[in-house]
Scaffold this motif. Structure first.
Motif, PDB file in Angstrom:
ATOM      1  N   HIS A  41      31.626  28.560  41.607  1.00  0.00           N
ATOM      2  CA  HIS A  41      32.893  29.150  42.040  1.00  0.00           C
ATOM      3  C   HIS A  41      33.194  30.415  41.244  1.00  0.00           C
ATOM      4  O   HIS A  41      33.619  31.430  41.801  1.00  0.00           O
ATOM      5  N   TYR A  45      33.553  34.022  42.894  1.00  0.00           N
ATOM      6  CA  TYR A  45      34.834  34.716  42.786  1.00  0.00           C
ATOM      7  C   TYR A  45      34.638  36.124  42.215  1.00  0.00           C
ATOM      8  O   TYR A  45      35.217  37.088  42.715  1.00  0.00           O
ATOM      9  N   ARG A  51      39.413  33.875  46.074  1.00  0.00           N
ATOM     10  CA  ARG A  51      39.229  32.456  45.718  1.00  0.00           C
ATOM     11  C   ARG A  51      38.804  31.609  46.919  1.00  0.00           C
ATOM     12  O   ARG A  51      37.964  30.726  46.790  1.00  0.00           O
ATOM     13  N   SER A  52      39.379  31.867  48.076  1.00  0.00           N
ATOM     14  CA  SER A  52      39.041  31.095  49.264  1.00  0.00           C
ATOM     15  C   SER A  52      37.582  31.309  49.666  1.00  0.00           C
ATOM     16  O   SER A  52      36.863  30.364  49.982  1.00  0.00           O
ATOM     17  N   GLU A  55      35.357  29.495  47.281  1.00  0.00           N
ATOM     18  CA  GLU A  55      35.278  28.065  47.593  1.00  0.00           C
ATOM     19  C   GLU A  55      34.301  27.816  48.740  1.00  0.00           C
ATOM     20  O   GLU A  55      33.517  26.862  48.701  1.00  0.00           O
ATOM     21  N   THR A  58      30.782  28.140  47.434  1.00  0.00           N
ATOM     22  CA  THR A  58      30.452  26.972  46.616  1.00  0.00           C
ATOM     23  C   THR A  58      30.099  25.786  47.500  1.00  0.00           C
ATOM     24  O   THR A  58      29.083  25.109  47.282  1.00  0.00           O
ATOM     25  N   GLN A  59      30.901  25.550  48.520  1.00  0.00           N
ATOM     26  CA  GLN A  59      30.628  24.444  49.440  1.00  0.00           C
ATOM     27  C   GLN A  59      29.301  24.648  50.167  1.00  0.00           C
ATOM     28  O   GLN A  59      28.520  23.705  50.317  1.00  0.00           O
TER      29      GLN A  59
END
Length: 197
Positions: A41, A45, A51-52, A55, A58-59
């Motif tokens: 993350h 970032y 941030r979204s 995420e 990362t997923q």
């Protein structure tokens, strides 16, 4: 008990967890996500400035690990190196795609926190630095993020970008020069950011 449960980790723990994930072990997957998600993350970032989006990257990294766990073999930088490569490539893909879809500048984020002059000045410098990093060409941005934000050595950063060390060092040199010029243009002096000269 795994070292991860005690806060540490080792390549053998990662290999054991990936082997368990290849067998469909959801508990091992959760352990690996808990261990490696903050690193991914943070990298995403700093690459994307959102941030979204970080995420989502990362997923996606963990989905790829789930899908490819059976074929993963420990090598080079181990699992952290493999995950960084996947995350870096996903970020570069998103940056390219967003440039094709829009030429809008990255929106500024207002900071409405009250604070002392020193805190405000540090925030201003951090925003200028973040904008300068976000304005770099994609691969130069990746070199700066991997080296300074992720604190990887040149060899590990070169591996994350799938480059040889000489090519990476040349890229990092150009990235530093471009970053210095962008900061100079924004009115930031080297001594303002610890450069001294």
């Amino acid at each position: 008990m795994l070292a991860s449960a005690q806060g540490g980790s080792s390549p053998t723990d990662d290999a054991w967890l990936v082997a368990a994930i290849a067998r469909g072990d959801a508990t091992a997957f959760r352990q690996l996500v808990d261990r490696r998600a903050p690193m991914l993350h943070r990298l995403a970032y700093h690459m994307l400035g959102d941030r979204s989006e970080a995420e989502d990257v990362t997923q996606e990294c963990f989905l790829r690990l789930w899908d490819h766990a059976a074929g993963w073999r420990p090598q080079g930088g181990g699992l952290p190196g493999w995950l960084r490569r996947v995350a870096t490539n996903l970020c570069l893909d998103r940056l390219r795609r967003s440039r094709r879809m829009s030429s809008d500048a990255v929106p500024e984020r207002s900071d409405d926190r009250p604070g002392a002059d020193a805190v405000l000045d540090a925030d201003r410098l951090a925003r200028l630095a973040q904008r300068a990093v976000l304005a770099l060409p994609d691969r130069q941005r990746a070199a700066i993020v991997l080296t300074y934000y992720e604190e990887l050595g040149n060899i590990a950063a070169a591996e994350a970008l799938q480059m040889n060390i000489k090519a990476f060092e040349s890229l990092l040199f150009r990235a530093r020069a471009a970053l210095r010029e962008r900061l100079r243009t924004a009115g930031v002096r080297p001594q303002d950011v610890g450069g001294g000269k």
